[in-house]
Design an enzyme around this catalytic site. Structure first.
Site, PDB file in Angstrom:
ATOM      1  N   LYS A  41       0.825  -1.197   0.000  1.00 14.90           N
ATOM      2  CA  LYS A  41       0.000   0.000   0.000  1.00 14.90           C
ATOM      3  C   LYS A  41       0.863   1.252   0.000  1.00 14.90           C
ATOM      4  O   LYS A  41       0.487   2.289  -0.556  1.00 14.90           O
ATOM      5  CB  LYS A  41      -0.915  -0.001   1.230  1.00 14.90           C
ATOM      6  CG  LYS A  41      -1.921   1.133   1.235  1.00 14.90           C
ATOM      7  CD  LYS A  41      -2.877   1.051   2.403  1.00 14.90           C
ATOM      8  CE  LYS A  41      -3.897   2.179   2.334  1.00 14.90           C
ATOM      9  NZ  LYS A  41      -4.849   2.136   3.474  1.00 14.90           N
ATOM     10  N   GLY A  55      -0.695  -9.408  12.761  1.00 21.30           N
ATOM     11  CA  GLY A  55      -1.008  -8.117  13.370  1.00 21.30           C
ATOM     12  C   GLY A  55       0.247  -7.410  13.857  1.00 21.30           C
ATOM     13  O   GLY A  55       1.288  -8.025  14.049  1.00 21.30           O
ATOM     14  N   HIS A  56       0.138  -6.099  14.082  1.00 20.83           N
ATOM     15  CA  HIS A  56       1.333  -5.332  14.434  1.00 20.83           C
ATOM     16  C   HIS A  56       1.779  -5.520  15.877  1.00 20.83           C
ATOM     17  O   HIS A  56       2.819  -5.006  16.276  1.00 20.83           O
ATOM     18  CB  HIS A  56       1.168  -3.853  14.109  1.00 20.83           C
ATOM     19  CG  HIS A  56      -0.203  -3.307  14.366  1.00 20.83           C
ATOM     20  ND1 HIS A  56      -0.795  -3.330  15.605  1.00 20.83           N
ATOM     21  CD2 HIS A  56      -1.100  -2.710  13.536  1.00 20.83           C
ATOM     22  CE1 HIS A  56      -1.993  -2.760  15.533  1.00 20.83           C
ATOM     23  NE2 HIS A  56      -2.209  -2.384  14.292  1.00 20.83           N
ATOM     24  N   ASN A  82       1.320   3.955  11.418  1.00 16.07           N
ATOM     25  CA  ASN A  82       0.928   3.304  10.167  1.00 16.07           C
ATOM     26  C   ASN A  82       1.470   4.101   8.987  1.00 16.07           C
ATOM     27  O   ASN A  82       1.408   5.330   8.985  1.00 16.07           O
ATOM     28  CB  ASN A  82      -0.593   3.213  10.059  1.00 16.07           C
ATOM     29  CG  ASN A  82      -1.219   2.387  11.161  1.00 16.07           C
ATOM     30  OD1 ASN A  82      -0.571   1.521  11.734  1.00 16.07           O
ATOM     31  ND2 ASN A  82      -2.480   2.642  11.461  1.00 16.07           N
ATOM     32  N   ASP A 134       0.228   4.581   6.196  1.00 20.92           N
ATOM     33  CA  ASP A 134      -0.801   5.316   5.457  1.00 20.92           C
ATOM     34  C   ASP A 134      -1.409   6.464   6.253  1.00 20.92           C
ATOM     35  O   ASP A 134      -2.357   7.102   5.811  1.00 20.92           O
ATOM     36  CB  ASP A 134      -1.903   4.369   4.961  1.00 20.92           C
ATOM     37  CG  ASP A 134      -2.689   3.709   6.099  1.00 20.92           C
ATOM     38  OD1 ASP A 134      -2.374   3.966   7.278  1.00 20.92           O
ATOM     39  OD2 ASP A 134      -3.613   2.928   5.796  1.00 20.92           O
ATOM     40  N   LYS A 167      -7.526   5.264   3.788  1.00 21.83           N
ATOM     41  CA  LYS A 167      -8.021   3.897   3.746  1.00 21.83           C
ATOM     42  C   LYS A 167      -8.880   3.623   2.517  1.00 21.83           C
ATOM     43  O   LYS A 167      -9.192   2.477   2.209  1.00 21.83           O
ATOM     44  CB  LYS A 167      -8.862   3.600   5.003  1.00 21.83           C
ATOM     45  CG  LYS A 167      -8.149   3.831   6.326  1.00 21.83           C
ATOM     46  CD  LYS A 167      -7.014   2.855   6.530  1.00 21.83           C
ATOM     47  CE  LYS A 167      -6.388   3.025   7.905  1.00 21.83           C
ATOM     48  NZ  LYS A 167      -5.196   2.152   8.100  1.00 21.83           N
TER      49      LYS A 167
END
Length: 524
Positions: free
Chosen positions: A150, A242-243, A271, A273, A412
């Site tokens: 992304k 997951g983070h 993040n 983004d 998003k």
């Protein structure tokens, strides 16, 4: 007897216990911490633990000896740790006690506006010299119709998320004469592409470091066994967990020790983004002066954020509460803006030395999120995940800081992209800031329909970004295109019914308008 999939120091051989589980036994996975299986005897959960242990042991044993096998063994140790905790919670029927949930105490949430604004001086630069920036870069752009990471999607003036991040950190370093490294936590889905992409920054005066989060096997919902047939399988039977996996993976990669050896003390996590997540020296200096080991940036919740995780006081301790942890009968209460007024932006400031201490002590025990998926073949599978913000309960003097909404600017969807590319924001050195000609500090509510869902389709429908400085609300559905220099003001609703098309002409001004029907403009 302990079960471990890690190779031993002496003979480099994989060990896996296959003894049956009784009331006196524990499962210990590559460290001293154990999980009591007192409730497992003679139950499905006890058999599931034993079966999983054997399956993982067989997968590790099939990998040729060497560094690759050692790394895989560590990952499977960590996964079995997570799986054993999951089974233990299932066996005990553990759920969060809703009656214990309280709003955070006054000292647990500070307001950004009340922090001391740092003055540019040697102390300020000294704190920056101890900082590293980490971006969570494990996600793909598939939800926006893109292939690859992304972070490689173009979002503003031909620049990608990664381009903007690099520019931000480069400018920070050159302005303050420091060397803040940029770290990317990739997943196995994004690692190869990201490694190729960052080659274009090789001539930049910026240290870029990467490491991978773990690769865990999906678990069959009925069998409670891994669906992956082997380590070599590269199909959809594996997932990034997951983070919350960040701390273990950072340590296992060797980067944690490297950063500490280089004199780094603080890690800013966000993040990739979130275009509002820039280095803030006010928060950094507060962390340095207060001795807080963990700071979570939160911001006021709106109706668009009702599913976001929130900070709570639980038994006198600050904790992160995610919607996945909430019992179904309390979901609507969780979504209430009146009771839960803030949410987690996932901008986190963490002490590197504290991470090392907690990893060494095997102290991380974040709440498990059960994510049930359906495969293309129709099989129900379980992904066990954790959230990095949930680690707040393990750190000393951990707090939340209520920051301005401008520090939460995620992309998003293409509706978010619409805002970012417009004249609502200006761009300086990779940092987006709201145009000072905007009369109010809030952003417009934008809802673009399915015709705009993918980035490619979205881009083809605008000759140029519309002017939206005075826009409050925009809804667009159906086959709609926009010419150049379109101005949108107030509330604008454009609906092209099935089989119809609407072309908004270049230079059009729509001020509190509803447009529907069919409008075609043809070139001649």
């Amino acid at each position: 007897m302990a079960a471990t999939f890690a190779t031993t120091t002496n003979n480099n051989k994989m060990m896996a216990s296959s003894e049956s589980i009784d009331q006196s036994q524990h499962i210990s996975v590559n460290h001293d911490r154990s999980f009591s299986l007192l409730d497992f005897k003679g139950t499905t959960f006890g058999l599931a633990a034993k079966g999983m242990r054997n399956e993982l042991g067989n997968m590790v044993a099939a990998v040729p000896e060497g560094p690759e096998r050692d790394h895989f063994a560590k990952e499977m140790d960590s996964f079995f740790d997570l799986f054993a905790r999951y089974l233990a919670e299932k066996a005990k029927g553990q759920k969060i006690n809703w009656s214990k949930i309280k709003s955070p105490k006054e000292e647990q949430i500070l307001y950004y506006k009340n922090l001391n604004t740092p003055v540019a001086n040697a102390s300020n630069v000294n704190n920056l010299s101890k900082l590293a920036v980490l971006k969570l870069n494990g996600g793909l752009g598939t939800t926006m119709g893109c292939v690859g990471p992304k972070s490689a999607i173009e979002v503003r003036d031909g620049m990608t998320f990664l381009d903007l991040t690099v520019r931000q950190v480069e400018y920070l370093n050159s302005t303050n004469q420091v060397n803040v490294p940029l770290i990317l936590m990739n997943s196995f889905n994004t690692d190869v592409d990201t490694t190729n992409i960052i080659q274009k920054y090789s001539s930049h005066a910026l240290q870029i470091l990467t490491f991978n989060q773990s690769r865990y096997p999906r678990v069959g919902k009925e069998s409670l066994l891994p669906t992956a047939p082997s380590y070599a399988d590269n199909g959809p039977n594996w997932y990034p967990p997951g983070h919350g996996d960040l701390f273990e993976s950072l340590n296992n990669s060797g980067l944690l020790d490297q950063l500490i050896a280089d004199g780094k003390e603080y890690l800013f996590i966000s993040n990739v983004d979130n275009l509002g997540a820039t280095v803030d020296t006010t928060i950094l200096d507060h962390m340095a002066s207060s001795g807080s080991e963990f700071i979570m940036e939160v911001t006021d919740k709106t109706k668009a954020d009702i599913k976001g995780g929130t900070l709570i006081d639980y038994d006198g301790q600050v904790r992160l509460l995610e919607i996945a942890q909430v019992p179904s009968e309390y979901i609507e209460e969780f979504k209430s803006i009146k009771k839960f007024k803030i949410f987690n932006t996932n901008n986190l400031w963490v002490s590197l030395k504290a991470i090392k201490r907690l990893v060494t002590d095997s102290a991380f025990n974040m709440e498990i999120i059960e994510n049930i998926k359906t495969t293309e073949g129709g099989e129900k599978v379980i992904q066990l995940e954790t959230a990095v913000g949930a680690a707040i309960k393990h750190f000393q003097n951990a707090i939340g800081i209520n920051v301005p909404r401008s520090r939460f600017l995620p992309v998003k969807s293409t509706s978010d992209l619409f805002l970012i590319t417009s004249d609502l924001y200006s761009l300086h050195h990779g940092v987006l800031s709201m145009n000072n000609k905007r009369l109010f500090g809030t952003v417009p509510l934008v809802k673009l329909g399915d015709h705009f869902k993918k980035v490619g389709h979205y881009s083809s429908r605008f000759k140029s970004p519309p002017h939206i400085l005075e826009l409050d609300h925009l809804t667009v559905t159906g086959d709609v295109t926009f010419g150049s220099d379109v101005v949108l003001r107030g509330t604008v609703i454009i609906v092209a019914n099935h089989g119809s098309r609407i072309d908004i002409p270049s230079g059009a001004i729509l001020d509190d308008k509803v447009v529907s029907g069919n409008l075609r403009i043809l070139d001649h």
